[in-house]
Design a protein around this motif. Structure first.
Motif, PDB file in Angstrom:
ATOM      1  N   LEU A  63       0.803  -1.226   0.000  1.00 31.73           N
ATOM      2  CA  LEU A  63       0.000   0.000   0.000  1.00 31.73           C
ATOM      3  C   LEU A  63       0.840   1.283   0.000  1.00 31.73           C
ATOM      4  O   LEU A  63       0.636   2.152  -0.855  1.00 31.73           O
ATOM      5  N   THR A  67       0.613   3.854  -3.466  1.00 28.50           N
ATOM      6  CA  THR A  67      -0.537   4.755  -3.369  1.00 28.50           C
ATOM      7  C   THR A  67      -0.210   6.064  -2.655  1.00 28.50           C
ATOM      8  O   THR A  67       0.810   6.198  -1.976  1.00 28.50           O
ATOM      9  N   ARG A  68      -1.111   7.025  -2.826  1.00 30.17           N
ATOM     10  CA  ARG A  68      -1.091   8.274  -2.062  1.00 30.17           C
ATOM     11  C   ARG A  68      -2.546   8.615  -1.718  1.00 30.17           C
ATOM     12  O   ARG A  68      -3.469   8.181  -2.399  1.00 30.17           O
ATOM     13  N   ARG A  69      -2.725   9.398  -0.666  1.00 30.44           N
ATOM     14  CA  ARG A  69      -4.083   9.775  -0.260  1.00 30.44           C
ATOM     15  C   ARG A  69      -4.514  11.048  -0.975  1.00 30.44           C
ATOM     16  O   ARG A  69      -3.749  12.000  -1.112  1.00 30.44           O
ATOM     17  N   ASP A  70      -5.754  11.036  -1.433  1.00 21.85           N
ATOM     18  CA  ASP A  70      -6.351  12.201  -2.091  1.00 21.85           C
ATOM     19  C   ASP A  70      -7.729  12.408  -1.477  1.00 21.85           C
ATOM     20  O   ASP A  70      -8.723  11.842  -1.930  1.00 21.85           O
ATOM     21  N   ARG A  73     -10.076   9.218  -0.407  1.00 15.55           N
ATOM     22  CA  ARG A  73      -9.753   7.986  -1.124  1.00 15.55           C
ATOM     23  C   ARG A  73      -8.257   7.888  -1.373  1.00 15.55           C
ATOM     24  O   ARG A  73      -7.509   8.861  -1.241  1.00 15.55           O
ATOM     25  N   LEU A  74      -7.832   6.682  -1.730  1.00 16.51           N
ATOM     26  CA  LEU A  74      -6.435   6.426  -2.067  1.00 16.51           C
ATOM     27  C   LEU A  74      -6.290   6.355  -3.578  1.00 16.51           C
ATOM     28  O   LEU A  74      -7.141   5.805  -4.278  1.00 16.51           O
ATOM     29  N   GLN A 134     -11.420   2.078  -5.051  1.00 13.25           N
ATOM     30  CA  GLN A 134     -10.631   3.285  -4.831  1.00 13.25           C
ATOM     31  C   GLN A 134     -10.034   3.840  -6.122  1.00 13.25           C
ATOM     32  O   GLN A 134     -10.230   4.996  -6.455  1.00 13.25           O
TER      33      GLN A 134
END
Length: 319
Positions: A63, A67-70, A73-74, A134
């Motif tokens: 993870l 991924t990055r958080r926005d 959501r990811l 996501q």
């Protein structure tokens, strides 16, 4: 090494020929069994190390790397040329590709996912019902699948735990050239059913679906406790031992899927004739690979083909 593969296949198939069909179906080749059958300290060390590495290759470990958080959501990180969003700024698709012309990519994704769910057992569908979508991104495939399309999908449960699914394009089987095309057949279904037949424990999320442009795909988890053997780091002895393990796995798969272990064992016989034939074939194959590479290198030097390094490719993109 070829002899190790062939001889292992031959002797294991002889053993499976003496087993009932239920015994064959319940048979599992575990790393614990591999440990028990080896007395070599180096082999045991490598197997234990492989078991430790496999335990760390989980969705949660993947993870933060992907991924990055926005907001709520990811988002899957773009890492071109290996991973990128289909309709994103760093897409590798040409402007005239039909995927870029899709007006409702999310609707197409949802329809394909619904079809995929219908190919799973009820308990698997219920399990996936606890996850929410996501993000989706294109992933460049390995050498064995070069030229085909693949996407990865990120889903999360209510506790923030991830699930990565991989949808790989399934092209027509090479055997179809000789046996004819399957009538109304789905190539993804063919791959999934073949894996379920041959494997002792298949991925619980194996399924299939059609993409928005009619391509056939099959789905599985992405990198969940899966490992690839680092054969480039093996010496000749260890490579032969790995070959013997491959022969064992292949024999078990053929015995289970066909139910004809006795017939296959009889065909192989107890001599080295089959091994000798495979060794001769492997030698000719190796010579052909060297010949092909020489032609490829000559074409690059002459300018007939453009050759670029991974570093050259990566320099084209903003990462």
């Amino acid at each position: 090494m070829v002899y190790a593969v062939s001889h292992s296949y031959q002797t294991r198939m002889q053993a499976y020929a003496e087993m009932s069909i239920l015994e064959t179906w319940y048979e599992q080749i575990t790393l614990e069994r591999v440990l028990a059958e080896s007395t070599e300290p180096e082999v045991q060390r490598r197997v234990r190390r492989a078991m430790e590495r496999a335990a760390t290759r989980t969705h949660e470990s993947l993870l933060p790397k992907l991924t990055r958080r926005d907001g709520d959501r990811l988002i899957i990180l773009d890492a071109p040329p290996a991973v990128f969003h289909i309709q994103g700024e760093q897409t590798l698709f040409s402007p005239d590709d039909e995927l870029l012309k899709l007006k409702n990519l999310e609707g197409a994704r949802a329809a394909a996912f619904t079809e995929y769910l219908s190919t799973l057992a009820l308990d698997r569908r219920r399990l996936l019902g606890h996850f929410t979508f996501q993000d989706l991104a294109f992933k460049v495939v390995g050498v064995g699948s070069v030229g085909t399309r693949c996407v990865i999908m990120l889903m999360m449960d209510r506790h923030g735990k991830p699930l990565f699914l991989q949808f790989k394009e399934a092209s027509q089987s090479v055997i179809a050239r000789y046996r004819g095309k399957r009538k109304n057949g789905h190539e993804g279904q063919r791959v999934v059913e073949g894996q379920r037949l041959m494997q002792a424990a298949s991925d619980p999320f194996l399924g299939w679906a059609k993409g928005p442009l009619g391509r056939h795909f099959y789905a599985r988890q992405l990198r969940d406790m899966k490992l690839s053997a680092q054969i480039e780091l093996m010496d000749a002895d260890l490579l032969a031992r790995y070959g013997a393990l491959c022969g064992w796995v292949l024999a078990r798969a053929h015995a289970k899927a066909s139910g004809l272990a006795a017939e296959i064992s009889e065909y192989f016989g107890r001599s080295d004739r089959m091994s000798d034939a495979l060794i001769a074939y492997a030698t000719r194959y190796a010579d052909q690979v060297e010949h092909d590479y020489d032609r490829f290198a000559a074409a690059c030097r002459s300018g007939q083909l453009e050759a670029r390094t991974d570093e050259d490719m990566a320099a084209d993109f903003r990462i």
